[in-house]
Design an enzyme around this catalytic site. Structure first.
Site, PDB file in Angstrom:
ATOM      1  N   GLU A 152      10.863 -19.025 -36.432  1.00 51.07           N
ATOM      2  CA  GLU A 152      10.153 -17.757 -36.699  1.00 51.07           C
ATOM      3  C   GLU A 152      11.075 -16.627 -37.166  1.00 51.07           C
ATOM      4  OE1 GLU A 152       7.837 -16.924 -33.169  1.00 51.07           O
ATOM      5  OE2 GLU A 152       6.451 -18.557 -33.584  1.00 51.07           O
ATOM      6  N   ASN A 193      11.527 -23.631 -38.564  1.00 46.15           N
ATOM      7  CA  ASN A 193      10.114 -23.683 -38.184  1.00 46.15           C
ATOM      8  C   ASN A 193       9.503 -22.281 -38.262  1.00 46.15           C
ATOM      9  OD1 ASN A 193       7.934 -25.277 -36.979  1.00 46.15           O
ATOM     10  ND2 ASN A 193       8.330 -24.194 -35.040  1.00 46.15           N
ATOM     11  N   HIS A 229      -0.862 -22.774 -36.713  1.00 46.03           N
ATOM     12  CA  HIS A 229      -1.804 -22.174 -35.763  1.00 46.03           C
ATOM     13  C   HIS A 229      -2.905 -21.512 -36.595  1.00 46.03           C
ATOM     14  CE1 HIS A 229       0.747 -22.896 -32.323  1.00 46.03           C
ATOM     15  NE2 HIS A 229       1.772 -22.353 -32.956  1.00 46.03           N
ATOM     16  N   GLU A 258       2.913 -27.497 -34.780  1.00 42.28           N
ATOM     17  CA  GLU A 258       2.224 -26.842 -33.648  1.00 42.28           C
ATOM     18  C   GLU A 258       0.737 -26.640 -33.942  1.00 42.28           C
ATOM     19  OE1 GLU A 258       4.260 -23.255 -32.371  1.00 42.28           O
ATOM     20  OE2 GLU A 258       6.237 -24.115 -32.750  1.00 42.28           O
ATOM     21  N   ASP A 260      -3.039 -26.064 -34.100  1.00 42.60           N
ATOM     22  CA  ASP A 260      -4.258 -25.867 -33.320  1.00 42.60           C
ATOM     23  C   ASP A 260      -5.197 -25.001 -34.162  1.00 42.60           C
ATOM     24  OD1 ASP A 260      -2.991 -23.369 -32.817  1.00 42.60           O
ATOM     25  OD2 ASP A 260      -2.523 -23.887 -30.742  1.00 42.60           O
TER      26      ASP A 260
HETATM   27  C1  XIL Z   1       4.231 -20.571 -26.620  1.00 42.76           C
HETATM   28  C2  XIL Z   1       3.849 -21.376 -25.382  1.00 42.76           C
HETATM   29  O1  XIL Z   1       2.796 -22.242 -25.718  1.00 42.76           O
HETATM   30  C3  XIL Z   1       3.449 -20.464 -24.259  1.00 42.76           C
HETATM   31  O2  XIL Z   1       3.270 -21.205 -23.053  1.00 42.76           O
HETATM   32  C4  XIL Z   1       4.509 -19.385 -24.038  1.00 42.76           C
HETATM   33  O3  XIL Z   1       4.048 -18.470 -23.080  1.00 42.76           O
HETATM   34  C5  XIL Z   1       4.825 -18.667 -25.327  1.00 42.76           C
HETATM   35  O4  XIL Z   1       5.212 -19.605 -26.308  1.00 42.76           O
HETATM   36  N1  XIL Z   1       5.187 -20.553 -31.631  1.00 42.76           N
HETATM   37  C6  XIL Z   1       6.183 -21.294 -31.024  1.00 42.76           C
HETATM   38  C7  XIL Z   1       5.974 -21.747 -29.618  1.00 42.76           C
HETATM   39  O5  XIL Z   1       7.168 -21.664 -31.670  1.00 42.76           O
HETATM   40  O6  XIL Z   1       7.195 -21.840 -28.914  1.00 42.76           O
HETATM   41  C8  XIL Z   1       5.017 -20.867 -28.872  1.00 42.76           C
HETATM   42  O7  XIL Z   1       4.777 -21.443 -27.589  1.00 42.76           O
HETATM   43  C9  XIL Z   1       3.733 -20.699 -29.654  1.00 42.76           C
HETATM   44  C10 XIL Z   1       4.002 -20.050 -30.984  1.00 42.76           C
END
Ligand code: XIL
Length: 335
Positions: A152, A193, A229, A258, A260
């Site tokens: 990020e 990422n 996401h 990741e 969803d």
């Molecule tokens: C999130 C987790 O799912 C949570 O449990 C935590 O509180 C915060 O982080 N992008 C990422 C992940 O790279 O590490 C994040 O995970 C979600 C967004």
């Protein structure tokens, strides 16, 4: 102990669900991991590995685990020189026992890092970062298929986020991190990422320009992770495939890291149907690009998902419901 009727019913229902999820495959075609040559993974929190039904569906459907929080800097080294490997070890051991691979997540990130980093001089932050990469990657050397080395690092407009790493170490921190990572575990694939980089937009173009330059400089970067996401209140990123293709043309692998798809709560059949079409489009886009090597979701069940806590009013973002039954999205991918 005497149980009241509602308790008895709840226990009976839970037992029925557990029996169902273990005995009946979610799809006649076979589990998700068996219908594709892509890595199919899920993020997992170590504490959930205590649930028998959760473990059973996880190992049945998925071939890779990403630790949800357990490998983040604040988790593994909350105070300088004080290491806490419990959660990360539990996940890596579980993966090995169940012949699953691990995606390491994540080494250099502006979030979930220990406070003491804020107080370090530039020189100290640089050596602390090198040491962190060495120590964590070294501990799991040979056991991690791919690492999210930098996470990020971009703003939405494609410029670099002003993290402590950017501010104190300057542009070179990214190349340094990848070089240190390659040296620490030459067998791991190294990724950068980010989120909101699914379609062709200012952010993904900022990423594209940077990784192109890094590749030209010989920096050891193997792939880009696209978090994915998504939310049904936004249009599906229609240039997803085209975007992956331009990264593939640079000689990089692409991983959906990741995924969803959140919907406004309460969910209903129509919303879950829209969600299903988003999941199917993610799956198809990855399968249309030969260098898209991984399809990983950020949790697989609505029972354990970060979405409701982070996006109030939205949820039900996963492939399986809270009772571990496959949702329409799962059925669409794996009919
Ligand atoms: C999130 C987790 O799912 C949570 O449990 C935590 O509180 C915060 O982080 N992008 C990422 C992940 O790279 O590490 C994040 O995970 C979600 C967004």
């Amino acid at each position: 102990m005497k149980l009241r009727l509602p308790q008895v019913l709840a226990i009976t229902a839970a037992a029925a669900v557990m029996a169902t999820s273990q005995a009946v495959p979610a799809s006649a075609a076979g589990p998700l991991k068996s219908i594709t040559n892509r890595v199919v993974g899920s993020a997992v929190a170590a504490q959930n590995l205590n649930e028998a039904d959760f473990k059973s569906v996880l190992t049945r459907e998925f071939g890779n685990i990403t630790p949800e929080n357990e490998m983040k800097w604040a988790s593994v080294e909350p105070n300088r020189g004080q290491y806490n490997w419990g959660g990360a070890d539990a996940i890596v051991n579980f993966a090995q026992q169940n012949r699953m691979t691990v995606r390491g997540h994540t080494l250099v990130w502006h979030s979930q890092y220990p406070n003491y980093l804020n107080n370090l001089s530039a020189a100290d932050l640089r050596s602390a970062t090198q040491q962190h990469i060495n120590t964590e990657m070294g501990r799991y050397k040979g056991k991690i298929r791919a690492w999210d080395v930098v996470n990020e690092m971009f703003n939405e407009d494609g410029s670099r986020r002003q993290s402590i790493f950017q501010q104190k170490l300057g542009d070179g921190y990214v190349a340094d991190a990848f070089r240190w990572a390659r040296a620490a575990d030459p067998s791991a694939k190294l990724y950068i990422n980010d989120y909101n980089t699914e379609g062709i937009n200012a952010k993904s173009t900022g990423l594209y320009n940077m990784v192109k330059a890094l590749k030209q400089q010989g920096v050891p970067i193997d792939g880009i992770g696209i978090q994915t996401h998504l939310a049904t209140k936004y249009a599906f990123p229609s240039s997803f495939r085209q975007n992956m293709e331009r990264f593939a043309a640079l000689g990089l692998d692409i991983a959906i890291t990741e995924a969803d798809v959140r919907v406004p709560l309460p969910a209903d059949a129509a919303k879950l149907n829209t969600q299903a079409s988003y999941y199917k489009q993610i799956w198809d886009a990855c399968h249309a690009v030969s260098r898209c090597v991984e399809f990983t979701t950020w949790g697989y069940t609505d029972r354990h998902s970060w979405i409701p806590g982070t996006f109030p009013g939205e949820g039900a973002a996963c492939l399986f419901d809270t009772n571990l039954r496959p949702k329409p999205a799962y059925q669409r991918i794996n009919p």
